[in-house]
Design an enzyme around this catalytic site. Structure first.
Site, PDB file in Angstrom:
ATOM      1  N   LYS A 170       0.955  -0.720  -0.080  1.00  0.00           N
ATOM      2  CA  LYS A 170      -0.187  -0.074  -0.198  1.00  0.00           C
ATOM      3  C   LYS A 170       0.947   0.937  -0.055  1.00  0.00           C
ATOM      4  O   LYS A 170       1.454   1.376   1.074  1.00  0.00           O
ATOM      5  CB  LYS A 170      -0.845   0.200   0.899  1.00  0.00           C
ATOM      6  CG  LYS A 170      -2.218   0.418   1.142  1.00  0.00           C
ATOM      7  CD  LYS A 170      -1.803   2.503   1.659  1.00  0.00           C
ATOM      8  CE  LYS A 170      -1.743   3.210   1.926  1.00  0.00           C
ATOM      9  NZ  LYS A 170      -1.682   4.722   1.571  1.00  0.00           N
ATOM     10  N   GLY A 201      -4.427   3.661  -2.630  1.00  0.00           N
ATOM     11  CA  GLY A 201      -5.560   4.439  -1.660  1.00  0.00           C
ATOM     12  C   GLY A 201      -5.030   4.840  -0.555  1.00  0.00           C
ATOM     13  O   GLY A 201      -4.012   5.202   0.067  1.00  0.00           O
ATOM     14  N   GLY A 203      -4.816   5.024   3.895  1.00  0.00           N
ATOM     15  CA  GLY A 203      -4.460   4.614   4.650  1.00  0.00           C
ATOM     16  C   GLY A 203      -5.747   3.750   5.815  1.00  0.00           C
ATOM     17  O   GLY A 203      -5.559   3.266   6.031  1.00  0.00           O
ATOM     18  N   GLY A 207      -4.820   0.129   4.714  1.00  0.00           N
ATOM     19  CA  GLY A 207      -4.156   0.531   5.602  1.00  0.00           C
ATOM     20  C   GLY A 207      -4.620  -0.877   6.854  1.00  0.00           C
ATOM     21  O   GLY A 207      -4.280  -1.590   7.579  1.00  0.00           O
ATOM     22  N   GLU A 245       8.416   1.448  11.344  1.00  0.00           N
ATOM     23  CA  GLU A 245       9.980   2.085  11.783  1.00  0.00           C
ATOM     24  C   GLU A 245       8.901   3.668  11.482  1.00  0.00           C
ATOM     25  O   GLU A 245       8.424   3.855  10.636  1.00  0.00           O
ATOM     26  CB  GLU A 245      10.737   1.965  10.138  1.00  0.00           C
ATOM     27  CG  GLU A 245      12.285   2.832   9.992  1.00  0.00           C
ATOM     28  CD  GLU A 245      12.211   3.941  10.052  1.00  0.00           C
ATOM     29  OE1 GLU A 245      12.270   4.621  10.652  1.00  0.00           O
ATOM     30  OE2 GLU A 245      12.279   4.491   8.836  1.00  0.00           O
ATOM     31  N   CYS A 279      12.943  11.102   8.106  1.00  0.00           N
ATOM     32  CA  CYS A 279      13.436  10.201   9.586  1.00  0.00           C
ATOM     33  C   CYS A 279      14.298  10.081  10.435  1.00  0.00           C
ATOM     34  O   CYS A 279      14.298  10.716  11.767  1.00  0.00           O
ATOM     35  CB  CYS A 279      12.647   8.677   9.750  1.00  0.00           C
ATOM     36  SG  CYS A 279      13.309   7.404   8.591  1.00  0.00           S
ATOM     37  N   GLU A 377       8.373  15.600  15.848  1.00  0.00           N
ATOM     38  CA  GLU A 377       9.445  15.561  14.212  1.00  0.00           C
ATOM     39  C   GLU A 377       8.404  16.554  14.067  1.00  0.00           C
ATOM     40  O   GLU A 377       7.639  16.624  13.266  1.00  0.00           O
ATOM     41  CB  GLU A 377       9.156  14.425  14.587  1.00  0.00           C
ATOM     42  CG  GLU A 377       9.814  13.995  13.046  1.00  0.00           C
ATOM     43  CD  GLU A 377       9.274  12.085  12.005  1.00  0.00           C
ATOM     44  OE1 GLU A 377       8.763  12.411  12.434  1.00  0.00           O
ATOM     45  OE2 GLU A 377      10.485  11.840  11.706  1.00  0.00           O
TER      46      GLU A 377
HETATM   47  P1  NDP Z   1       1.356   8.900   7.666  1.00  0.00           P
HETATM   48  O1  NDP Z   1       2.207   7.367   8.715  1.00  0.00           O
HETATM   49  O2  NDP Z   1      -0.003   8.894   8.087  1.00  0.00           O
HETATM   50  O3  NDP Z   1       1.779   8.068   6.788  1.00  0.00           O
HETATM   51  C1  NDP Z   1       2.468   6.620   6.284  1.00  0.00           C
HETATM   52  C2  NDP Z   1       2.437   5.658   5.552  1.00  0.00           C
HETATM   53  O4  NDP Z   1       0.549   5.193   6.246  1.00  0.00           O
HETATM   54  C3  NDP Z   1       0.303   6.487   4.569  1.00  0.00           C
HETATM   55  O5  NDP Z   1       0.992   5.294   3.295  1.00  0.00           O
HETATM   56  C4  NDP Z   1      -0.788   5.979   5.041  1.00  0.00           C
HETATM   57  O6  NDP Z   1      -1.804   6.681   3.579  1.00  0.00           O
HETATM   58  C5  NDP Z   1      -0.504   4.881   5.602  1.00  0.00           C
HETATM   59  N1  NDP Z   1      -1.780   5.078   6.640  1.00  0.00           N
HETATM   60  C6  NDP Z   1      -2.275   6.018   7.260  1.00  0.00           C
HETATM   61  N2  NDP Z   1      -3.255   6.277   8.260  1.00  0.00           N
HETATM   62  C7  NDP Z   1      -3.174   4.240   7.985  1.00  0.00           C
HETATM   63  C8  NDP Z   1      -3.972   3.334   8.997  1.00  0.00           C
HETATM   64  N3  NDP Z   1      -4.836   4.183   9.955  1.00  0.00           N
HETATM   65  N4  NDP Z   1      -3.589   2.372   8.821  1.00  0.00           N
HETATM   66  C9  NDP Z   1      -2.586   1.735   8.502  1.00  0.00           C
HETATM   67  N5  NDP Z   1      -1.414   2.802   7.474  1.00  0.00           N
HETATM   68  C10 NDP Z   1      -2.176   4.527   7.472  1.00  0.00           C
HETATM   69  O7  NDP Z   1       2.416   9.780   8.193  1.00  0.00           O
HETATM   70  P2  NDP Z   1       1.814  10.685   6.699  1.00  0.00           P
HETATM   71  O8  NDP Z   1       2.465  10.488   5.458  1.00  0.00           O
HETATM   72  O9  NDP Z   1       0.529  12.018   7.133  1.00  0.00           O
HETATM   73  O10 NDP Z   1       3.211  11.854   7.211  1.00  0.00           O
HETATM   74  C11 NDP Z   1       2.389  12.127   8.620  1.00  0.00           C
HETATM   75  C12 NDP Z   1       3.912  12.700   9.512  1.00  0.00           C
HETATM   76  O11 NDP Z   1       4.724  11.619  10.102  1.00  0.00           O
HETATM   77  C13 NDP Z   1       5.101  12.982   9.052  1.00  0.00           C
HETATM   78  O12 NDP Z   1       4.990  14.913   9.354  1.00  0.00           O
HETATM   79  C14 NDP Z   1       6.407  13.212   9.669  1.00  0.00           C
HETATM   80  O13 NDP Z   1       6.513  13.502  10.916  1.00  0.00           O
HETATM   81  C15 NDP Z   1       6.261  11.361  10.543  1.00  0.00           C
HETATM   82  N6  NDP Z   1       6.826  10.804   9.170  1.00  0.00           N
HETATM   83  C16 NDP Z   1       7.358  10.394   9.374  1.00  0.00           C
HETATM   84  C17 NDP Z   1       8.267   9.162   8.497  1.00  0.00           C
HETATM   85  C18 NDP Z   1       9.202   8.174   8.643  1.00  0.00           C
HETATM   86  O14 NDP Z   1      10.142   7.480   7.835  1.00  0.00           O
HETATM   87  N7  NDP Z   1       9.550   7.769  10.073  1.00  0.00           N
HETATM   88  C19 NDP Z   1       7.836   9.318   6.766  1.00  0.00           C
HETATM   89  C20 NDP Z   1       6.408  10.049   6.669  1.00  0.00           C
HETATM   90  C21 NDP Z   1       6.048  10.534   7.894  1.00  0.00           C
HETATM   91  P3  NDP Z   1      -1.768   7.905   3.276  1.00  0.00           P
HETATM   92  O15 NDP Z   1      -1.566   7.694   1.875  1.00  0.00           O
HETATM   93  O16 NDP Z   1      -3.379   8.069   3.141  1.00  0.00           O
HETATM   94  O17 NDP Z   1      -1.493   9.467   3.719  1.00  0.00           O
END
Ligand code: NDP
Length: 474
Positions: A170, A201, A203, A207, A245, A279, A377
């Site tokens: 996903k 789609g 998350g 997800g 992670e 990250c 963060e």
């Molecule tokens: P998210 O954690 O929201 O998203 C990461 C992935 O998880 C996306 O594919 C997302 O889908 C999916 N997701 C969202 N909600 C769910 C759920 N309930 N169950 C399963 N999967 C889900 O990160 P964001 O992209 O929204 O970023 C938000 C913040 O997260 C950033 O500002 C940053 O601080 C942090 N972040 C940290 C990362 C890291 O590497 N540690 C990487 C990216 C973000 P969808 O496509 O709908 O968003």
């Protein structure tokens, strides 16, 4: 204009169960760059069923068969590497030199590493009367973020594949293009039907459906801490393995020696790479109090030297990924000012001359470790400098964080640098700019619970079975 409306399920490109689409926005122009389909639980069910059906066959393949497939993927990846880099630039705004450079290089590196590890990995070990066998865990749900979109997918997909698992990917809605091309690469390379599946789609739908699914054995997730926590809850009822992670607020400790200026400059420009959306970024820069003025001046100049502009042009930094991300970063910059941090470089609003696109100024604050900007963060090009009194103080500040993903130590004295690196409570410490595809990567504390990259990345996807009293047949 890109149009990616089909999902990859059971070795075929198929229509979603119900037609529903979303536009993808180019963060550099704020304009629509394409359309993707948004899947539903019905698509997940179909993909998981295909992965389940393919599992007995794929998990029984030999190492040689899996190596052959990884090498076929490698050839196809090389053919499309430039296209992948351009897709990354379009979807999340990384400068083209970074998109076609480090972004695609990370994917190629994880693929090559998976091949090297697979060539030598010990799936079986006799210990006394017991044969310990490592076996594929089953159907894996891979949920990935947008920040290093290729890295995040490939660091999961290739180890999962190499260890005999089947999977449903996903990708992030914000950065779906590179994943789509990766799926085309897998298809062209001849991945057997059902071994790799991809559903695009939301998350909260795809997800969640994967995390709760009875027939998914493991979730590997990279992203934010709240979503990681939600996935653990969703996965709890089915007792599936969850690899997380998550975020970080890594400290970069610069020692008081003749290379201080070089290291402060390097740490500052490093923070701005990928618009700070990394990250493991060294977002807290710890410098000796006795040389604070000098360090602040160097950081100021380094931040001001970072050019910002069109990712297809010749600039060091592009926009952040989206309007929401822009607003989040701006809120943090304002918060830093409100809580009394001293602005060293950058600040609120877009860089001069850039009226459109989600561009942020490379920003440096001088603050303290108790400030919100030092604790949370930000995920943008915002560095917080914090002075330390002595090395014990530096270690204490570095470890005073709810996160524990990474740390950095830069200095000339090898013994001191080594000693400090051992004291940091983080999953990785980069010493004087070290880099290694085989080094395990993951977090302590709220930065997660698993380890990716290299051999440890294989262990994530394996069950361990003891055959006690196992004897060779006559
Ligand atoms: P998210 O954690 O929201 O998203 C990461 C992935 O998880 C996306 O594919 C997302 O889908 C999916 N997701 C969202 N909600 C769910 C759920 N309930 N169950 C399963 N999967 C889900 O990160 P964001 O992209 O929204 O970023 C938000 C913040 O997260 C950033 O500002 C940053 O601080 C942090 N972040 C940290 C990362 C890291 O590497 N540690 C990487 C990216 C973000 P969808 O496509 O709908 O968003």
């Amino acid at each position: 204009m890109r149009e990616y409306l089909k999902f990859y399920i059971d070795g075929k490109w198929v229509d979603p169960a119900e037609p529903k689409t979303a536009e993808v926005i180019n963060p550099a122009t704020e304009e629509v760059s394409g359309t993707i389909s948004l899947g539903s639980k019905a698509d997940v069910d179909k993909a998981v069923a295909a992965a389940r059906k393919a599992f007995p066959g794929w998990s029984a393949t030999s190492v040689k068969e899996r190596l052959d497939l990884l090498k076929a993927i490698q050839a196809e990846y090389a053919n499309r590497q430039e296209e992948l880099g351009k897709a990354v630039t379009e979807e999340m705004g990384a400068p083209i030199s970074l998109g076609c450079g480090f972004h695609t290089g990370l994917g190629a590196g994880h693929l090559q590493t998976a091949i090297e590890v697979l060539e030598n990995y010990k799936f079986e070990e006799q210990r006394g009367p017991t044969l310990i066998v490592k076996e594929a865990i089953g159907v894996c749900g891979l949920i990935t973020p947008w920040n290093w979109p290729l890295n995040q997918v490939t660091v999961k997909m290739f180890p999962a594949l190499a260890t005999g698992n089947t999977m449903v990917l996903k990708p992030p809605q914000l950065a779906p293009y590179s994943a789509q091309i990766l799926a085309e690469i897998m298809d062209k390379a001849g991945v057997p039907a059902g071994v790799f599946n991809m559903v695009q789609g939301k998350g909260s739908e795809i997800g969640t459906a994967l995390s709760r699914h009875e027939d998914v054995d493991m979730i590997s997730f990279t992203g934010s801490e709240p979503v990681g926590a939600q996935i653990m809850k969703d996965a709890a009822d089915t007792i599936k393995r969850v690899g997380l992670e998550l975020g970080g607020k890594s400290a970069w400790i610069v020692l008081d020696d003749s290379k201080l200026a070089e290291h402060v400059g390097g740490a500052t420009s490093n923070m701005m790479v990928n618009s700070g959306q990394t990250c493991s970024a060294g977002s807290r820069l710890l410098v000796p109090e006795s040389r604070l003025d000098e360090a602040v001046e160097v950081a100021k100049q380094a931040a001001q030297a970072v050019t910002v502009g069109d990712p297809n042009g010749n600039f060091a930094m592009g926009p952040v990924v989206s309007k929401d991300q822009y607003n989040t970063v701006q809120d943090y910059i304002r918060k830093g000012l409100d809580e009394g941090a001293k602005l060293v470089a950058g600040g609120p609003g877009r860089p001069a001359g850039l009226e459109k696109g989600w561009y942020v100024q490379p920003t440096v604050f001088l603050g303290t470790n108790d400030m919100v900007i030092a604790r949370e963060e930000i995920f943008g090009p915002v560095l917080v400098m914090i002075p330390y009194k002595d090395l014990d103080d530096a270690v204490e500040i570095a470890n005073d964080s709810m996160f524990g993903l990474g740390g950095y130590v830069s200095g000339e004295d090898v013994a001191t640098v080594n000693q400090i690196s051992r004291k940091l409570r983080t999953g990785a410490v980069w010493i004087n700019g070290g880099f290694d595809f085989h080094a395990p990567f993951g977090g302590y504390k709220r930065s997660g619970n698993g380890r990716e990259w290299g051999e440890y990345g294989f262990d994530e996807y394996l069950e361990v079975k003891s055959l006690i009293g196992y004897a060779e047949a006559e």
